[in-house]
Write a protein that holds these residues in place. Structure first.
Motif, mmCIF file in Angstrom:
data_model
loop_
_atom_site.group_PDB
_atom_site.id
_atom_site.type_symbol
_atom_site.label_atom_id
_atom_site.label_comp_id
_atom_site.label_asym_id
_atom_site.label_seq_id
_atom_site.Cartn_x
_atom_site.Cartn_y
_atom_site.Cartn_z
ATOM 1 N N ALA A 177 0.830 -1.203 0.000
ATOM 2 C CA ALA A 177 0.000 0.000 0.000
ATOM 3 C C ALA A 177 0.862 1.250 0.000
ATOM 4 O O ALA A 177 0.504 2.275 -0.605
ATOM 5 C CB ALA A 177 -0.927 -0.017 1.217
ATOM 6 N N GLN A 178 2.001 1.191 0.685
ATOM 7 C CA GLN A 178 2.880 2.350 0.798
ATOM 8 C C GLN A 178 3.340 2.848 -0.567
ATOM 9 O O GLN A 178 3.415 4.057 -0.806
ATOM 10 C CB GLN A 178 4.091 1.974 1.662
ATOM 11 C CG GLN A 178 5.031 3.119 1.977
ATOM 12 C CD GLN A 178 6.178 2.691 2.887
ATOM 13 O OE1 GLN A 178 6.287 1.508 3.241
ATOM 14 N NE2 GLN A 178 7.019 3.638 3.261
ATOM 15 N N GLU A 179 3.638 1.936 -1.481
ATOM 16 C CA GLU A 179 4.151 2.319 -2.796
ATOM 17 C C GLU A 179 3.102 3.008 -3.661
ATOM 18 O O GLU A 179 3.449 3.765 -4.582
ATOM 19 C CB GLU A 179 4.659 1.089 -3.541
ATOM 20 C CG GLU A 179 5.909 0.472 -2.945
ATOM 21 C CD GLU A 179 6.189 -0.877 -3.590
ATOM 22 O OE1 GLU A 179 7.030 -0.928 -4.508
ATOM 23 O OE2 GLU A 179 5.555 -1.880 -3.187
ATOM 24 N N LEU A 180 1.838 2.747 -3.408
ATOM 25 C CA LEU A 180 0.791 3.243 -4.292
ATOM 26 C C LEU A 180 0.752 4.768 -4.362
ATOM 27 O O LEU A 180 0.339 5.348 -5.371
ATOM 28 C CB LEU A 180 -0.570 2.689 -3.866
ATOM 29 C CG LEU A 180 -0.723 1.178 -4.037
ATOM 30 C CD1 LEU A 180 -1.982 0.686 -3.344
ATOM 31 C CD2 LEU A 180 -0.735 0.801 -5.520
ATOM 32 N N ALA A 181 1.193 5.413 -3.297
ATOM 33 C CA ALA A 181 1.199 6.879 -3.282
ATOM 34 C C ALA A 181 2.157 7.471 -4.310
ATOM 35 O O ALA A 181 2.059 8.657 -4.642
ATOM 36 C CB ALA A 181 1.556 7.380 -1.889
ATOM 37 N N LEU A 182 3.076 6.661 -4.830
ATOM 38 C CA LEU A 182 4.032 7.137 -5.818
ATOM 39 C C LEU A 182 3.404 7.334 -7.196
ATOM 40 O O LEU A 182 4.025 7.955 -8.073
ATOM 41 C CB LEU A 182 5.193 6.139 -5.944
ATOM 42 C CG LEU A 182 6.074 5.944 -4.712
ATOM 43 C CD1 LEU A 182 6.967 4.729 -4.893
ATOM 44 C CD2 LEU A 182 6.904 7.197 -4.442
ATOM 45 N N PHE A 183 2.205 6.802 -7.397
ATOM 46 C CA PHE A 183 1.620 6.762 -8.733
ATOM 47 C C PHE A 183 0.316 7.542 -8.789
ATOM 48 O O PHE A 183 -0.440 7.586 -7.819
ATOM 49 C CB PHE A 183 1.403 5.299 -9.153
ATOM 50 C CG PHE A 183 2.656 4.486 -9.037
ATOM 51 C CD1 PHE A 183 3.652 4.591 -9.980
ATOM 52 C CD2 PHE A 183 2.851 3.644 -7.947
ATOM 53 C CE1 PHE A 183 4.830 3.868 -9.860
ATOM 54 C CE2 PHE A 183 4.011 2.914 -7.813
ATOM 55 C CZ PHE A 183 5.014 3.023 -8.773
ATOM 56 N N ALA A 197 -4.075 -6.187 4.116
ATOM 57 C CA ALA A 197 -4.345 -4.771 3.858
ATOM 58 C C ALA A 197 -3.633 -4.287 2.598
ATOM 59 O O ALA A 197 -4.156 -3.435 1.867
ATOM 60 C CB ALA A 197 -3.912 -3.926 5.055
ATOM 61 N N ASP A 198 -2.436 -4.810 2.333
ATOM 62 C CA ASP A 198 -1.729 -4.466 1.096
ATOM 63 C C ASP A 198 -2.482 -4.989 -0.111
ATOM 64 O O ASP A 198 -2.670 -4.284 -1.104
ATOM 65 C CB ASP A 198 -0.309 -5.032 1.118
ATOM 66 C CG ASP A 198 0.583 -4.341 2.129
ATOM 67 O OD1 ASP A 198 0.679 -3.106 2.091
ATOM 68 O OD2 ASP A 198 1.178 -5.042 2.963
ATOM 69 N N ARG A 199 -2.915 -6.243 -0.039
ATOM 70 C CA ARG A 199 -3.663 -6.820 -1.157
ATOM 71 C C ARG A 199 -4.911 -5.994 -1.453
ATOM 72 O O ARG A 199 -5.205 -5.672 -2.612
ATOM 73 C CB ARG A 199 -4.058 -8.263 -0.859
ATOM 74 C CG ARG A 199 -4.721 -8.969 -2.045
ATOM 75 C CD ARG A 199 -5.436 -10.236 -1.633
ATOM 76 N NE ARG A 199 -6.625 -9.922 -0.828
ATOM 77 C CZ ARG A 199 -7.431 -10.863 -0.320
ATOM 78 N NH1 ARG A 199 -7.157 -12.139 -0.499
ATOM 79 N NH2 ARG A 199 -8.483 -10.515 0.380
#
Length: 444
Positions: free
Chosen positions: A240-246, A289-291
């Motif tokens: 989930a943390q990485e999603l903010a990059l996009f 939660a990531d999924r």
């Protein structure tokens, strides 16, 4: 007279679901219309009750050839792919020898010609030593440049900042990245060894291949792309943390895009006690939660492409302890059925699935005349029955490795037929003996 006529199908294409007929002449779609039944054709199929989709374009597979063919090869894995509705794949460079120069690339095209049942393209791999090869790459020779910005095997971990700067500054085509931070992973491995010895439980995998290690590397890749104006596609987002990059929204116009893989949309940490090494992959299947965050990101457009990262290993290899069992799992035969299960569960619309596995990969990689149901485009098609189930049994598997993490599951849809370049590559549960796959060309 047309070669083939598909009547009464429900087409899913370009954001619409509608009933239509499709006429095929040679390798291409000749006509799409509301009532083509009066046309003459050599073969006529009534697709009443079936949905017709463009064939899935899988931008990330490992078919293990050359050098690792005890796990899989181009012929066996492409057969499994067409049985799963995949008509085009893009294959990775971490084979033996590594695909890190023009000669190795052409060798793989030679191997695939006449043996691959699906259409094919190959990546040029980046290393610390081949920046000049990357600069001089013919844009038609590879689908993209693959950069392992994290833990990998062989000479494919690019960890020298000046080389990464050079790749991002000079890449003539799309750069795609595997993002995990190696020093962080090594530290996590040593901490796990200190706690468990060599018998580390597989439940520790998402802590070892942590979200923090992914974010550190993927944020670095995004920063490099922003600095140099690079066209960047970040593979297999798992946290989930990485999603903010996009950025959310449609893919058109984006410089930086992201991909999710079917197993990260399906499995979570809750599945490690049952499946263990079968779902050990890099980057790791992480928290529930990531999924769920990645599932949501597909719908909001932060995830632009869905692929497989199909990576077979033998069953015997997977029986090793945590540090010895290799990472990767076979997926191409069941990727589209798994996404259709998400449709049945109300998570994705059919239009969203087609956008992420057909239209967007074709656009992102500038694939010529594929990825859509359009007159004049290649007839790469898949017919699916949304009302017929398909059980995953050991006998049904076409992978050379002979196992699947989905064994025992019954999907709520069935692949009825797959057409590659206008020809039936798979139908009535059988892969055609004839080979119809072609080398991809690009609008570059």
């Amino acid at each position: 007279m047309y070669d083939r006529l598909i009547l009464n199908a429900t087409l899913v294409n370009e954001g619409q679901v509608q009933q239509a007929d499709v006429a095929i002449q040679g390798e291409r779609i000749a006509k799409i219309g509301a009532d083509l039944s009066a046309l003459a054709a050599k073969e006529v199929s009534d697709a009443q009750g079936l949905h017709l989709l463009p064939g899935m374009i899988d931008d990330q597979v490992h078919f293990r050839e050359p050098g690792l063919t005890h796990k899989g090869d181009i012929a066996t894995e492409s057969a499994a792919a067409v049985a799963g509705g995949i008509t085009t794949y893009m294959e990775m460079p971490n084979v033996d020898p590594l695909t890190i120069n023009a000669q190795a690339l052409e060798d793989k095209y030679t191997r695939a010609t006449g043996r691959s049942r699906a259409n094919f393209a190959f990546y040029l791999g980046a290393s610390n030593d081949n920046l000049e090869e990357i600069k001089n790459l013919d844009p038609q020779a590879a689908c993209g440049i693959k950069v392992f910005m994290g833990a990998s095997t062989g000479n494919m971990l690019v960890d020298r900042p000046e080389i990464l700067e050079g790749i991002f500054a000079h890449a003539p085509i799309l750069v795609v990245t595997h993002c995990e931070d190696t020093p962080m992973i090594h530290a996590n491995e040593e901490a796990a060894r200190a706690r468990f010895g060599e018998d580390v439980p597989f439940t520790e995998h998402p802590s070892i291949r942590s979200a923090e290690a992914c974010y550190k590397s993927s944020s670095y890749a995004v920063a490099l792309a922003q600095k140099h104006g690079t066209q960047l596609h970040v593979l297999h987002i798992t946290s989930a943390q990485e999603l903010a990059l996009f950025q959310p929204g449609p893919m058109q116009g984006k410089q930086i895009t992201a991909e999710a893989c079917v197993h990260h949309l399906w499995f979570s940490e809750e599945d490690y006690p049952r499946l263990g090494a079968q779902i050990k992959c890099n980057p790791a299947v992480k928290r529930l939660a990531d999924r769920d965050a990645i599932l949501a990101a597909v719908n909001e457009g932060r995830i632009d492409v869905i692929a497989t990262d199909h990576a077979p290993h033998t069953w015997e290899e997977k029986q090793g302890t945590y540090f010895k069992a290799p990472a990767g799992l076979p997926l191409v035969q069941h990727a589209l059925p798994s996404l259709l299960d998400h449709y049945h569960a109300g998570r994705f619309s059919l239009e969203t699935i087609v956008q992420k596995v057909c239209h967007n990969p074709a656009e992102r990689y500038q694939v010529k005349d594929r990825g859509y149901l359009r007159e004049g485009y290649f007839a790469d098609l898949v017919l699916v029955d949304l009302n017929a189930t398909s059980e995953v049994t050991p006998e049904s598997l076409l992978y050379k490795c002979g196992w699947s993490p989905f064994t025992g599951h019954t999907f709520q849809s069935r692949i009825e037929a797959t057409f590659v370049n206008g020809q039936p590559a798979y139908q009535q549960g059988q892969v055609a003996e004839a080979v119809y796959g072609q080398r991809l060309t690009f609008n570059r």
